[in-house]
Design an enzyme around this catalytic site. Structure first.
Site, PDB file in Angstrom:
ATOM      1  N   HIS A 169       0.429   4.483   7.594  1.00  0.00           N
ATOM      2  CA  HIS A 169       0.863   5.168   6.382  1.00  0.00           C
ATOM      3  C   HIS A 169       1.288   6.603   6.646  1.00  0.00           C
ATOM      4  O   HIS A 169       0.559   7.351   7.287  1.00  0.00           O
ATOM      5  CB  HIS A 169      -0.260   5.156   5.343  1.00  0.00           C
ATOM      6  CG  HIS A 169      -0.692   3.785   4.968  1.00  0.00           C
ATOM      7  ND1 HIS A 169      -1.769   3.163   5.541  1.00  0.00           N
ATOM      8  CD2 HIS A 169      -0.158   2.895   4.110  1.00  0.00           C
ATOM      9  CE1 HIS A 169      -1.903   1.946   5.043  1.00  0.00           C
ATOM     10  NE2 HIS A 169      -0.925   1.755   4.174  1.00  0.00           N
ATOM     11  N   SER A 225       0.795  -1.225   0.000  1.00  0.00           N
ATOM     12  CA  SER A 225       0.000   0.000   0.000  1.00  0.00           C
ATOM     13  C   SER A 225       0.829   1.277   0.000  1.00  0.00           C
ATOM     14  O   SER A 225       0.295   2.353  -0.262  1.00  0.00           O
ATOM     15  CB  SER A 225      -0.940   0.017   1.208  1.00  0.00           C
ATOM     16  OG  SER A 225      -0.189  -0.068   2.405  1.00  0.00           O
ATOM     17  N   ASP A 270      -2.573   7.512   9.097  1.00  0.00           N
ATOM     18  CA  ASP A 270      -3.399   6.548   9.822  1.00  0.00           C
ATOM     19  C   ASP A 270      -2.491   5.620  10.620  1.00  0.00           C
ATOM     20  O   ASP A 270      -1.368   5.998  10.986  1.00  0.00           O
ATOM     21  CB  ASP A 270      -4.334   5.791   8.870  1.00  0.00           C
ATOM     22  CG  ASP A 270      -3.581   5.005   7.796  1.00  0.00           C
ATOM     23  OD1 ASP A 270      -2.335   4.883   7.903  1.00  0.00           O
ATOM     24  OD2 ASP A 270      -4.217   4.508   6.848  1.00  0.00           O
TER      25      ASP A 270
END
Length: 332
Positions: free
Chosen positions: A310, A36, A307
């Site tokens: 990240h 991600s 978050d």
């Protein structure tokens, strides 16, 4: 110890606005593989819970829209592509609206929640890093049809192949499977072997310029640091052990893959430097995620993290310039 990271994998490590692809002489394209940190929207098109195509994700993206990128704006693959002078946004290959005009300057194959270990990605129904080679093979066929095989081969041989390695494997699978490999030493050796196998697959398809990212300082992610109010030294040691082995391995791959060039992308030290000296870059909070506050923070630019896992777009923008210059030096 890493349970909090595993629980946060739903948004752990879609597609941007249309743009005019440009490319440049040294690096005509960039292809991104991994998790991600690099995913620009592939997970939007999977039957998986590992998605972030909802508000407030994308709050600082052009237009303020949630695109499926795991952050408040552009992610690291976008920023490196932009820094190399190729284009400002890297589109997701799985996007059914992907234009042929985008193909010659690169696309993203990364999938949030992915890794090299099947235990990492199997239960999430995301695209395992080894399986991302299949998407690349499909891309090559499509590129051949769009520009012809001769130009396609030239693009691939000069493009940068950006690979994110190890984040989710260490966070999710190591606690479950580490002892089977003899601890972090054996497991990190296996991760390096899987990375080499992946590089070999791409090399056999024409890739020659590899930028391989180490892990973030995993002990400093809010999933760990928010509870401790400081980075977890043991978790960072796990990450650093792997990163050192990965970096040393890349230094020796030139003889294994003749004609190829390799650059280690030091995400660990780069981000740790920002965390240890936040005020120098205008950051105030280094342990909380912006969207994890009782009321989401008003200014994500003052937060190192968006978050649980990240970094914010500003964090990527802060660490990217010297990394881009190193890529230019080693891969041109």
């Amino acid at each position: 110890m890493l349970l909090a990271l595993a629980l946060s994998s739903v948004c752990f490590f879609f597609v941007g606005h249309a743009q005019q692809p440009s490319g440049n002489a040294s690096f005509p394209a960039l292809f991104a593989f991994g998790d991600s940190i690099l995913d620009t929207g592939n997970n939007n098109f999977l039957l998986s819970a590992s998605k972030c195509n909802f508000f407030p994700y994308g709050r600082n993206f052009p237009g303020g829209i949630p695109t499926g990128r795991f952050g408040n704006g552009r992610v690291f693959s976008d920023i490196i592509t932009d820094g190399l002078g190729i284009k400002t946004l890297l589109p997701a290959f799985r996007d059914p609206n992907l234009s042929n005009d985008e193909l010659p300057t690169g696309v993203c194959f990364a999938s949030g929640g992915s890794g090299f270990d099947r235990t990492t990605y199997g239960f999430q129904n995301v695209i395992g890093v080894p399986d991302q080679v299949n998407d690349f093979q499909n891309y090559v066929g499509r590129l051949n049809n769009a520009v012809g095989s001769e130009e396609a081969n030239a693009i691939i041989s000069n493009a940068v192949f950006l690979i994110s390695s190890g984040n989710n494997d260490i966070a999710i699978s190591f606690p479950q499977r580490g002892l089977l490999y003899g601890g972090i030493g054996g497991y990190s050796d296996q991760l390096v072997t899987w990375t080499n196998d992946f590089i070999k697959s791409l090399y056999n398809m024409g890739a020659r310029k590899f930028a391989v990212m180490g892990t973030l300082p995993l002990g400093c992610l809010p999933a760990q640091a928010a509870f401790l109010r400081s980075c977890s030294v043991p978790v960072n040691l796990l990450a650093d052990t792997f990163n050192q082995k990965l970096s040393a391995n890349l230094d020796n791959l030139g003889t294994t893959f003749p004609g190829a060039k390799f650059a280690y992308v030091d995400m660990y030290s780069s981000l740790l430097g920002v965390i240890n000296n936040p005020l120098a870059s205008g950051f105030i909070d280094t342990t909380d995620g912006c969207v994890l506050m009782p009321i989401p923070c008003l200014d994500a630019n003052t937060f190192v993290f968006w978050d649980y896992a990240h970094p914010t777009e500003k964090s990527y923008l802060t660490i990217a310039p010297p990394l881009v210059e190193e890529l230019k030096e080693k891969l041109a």
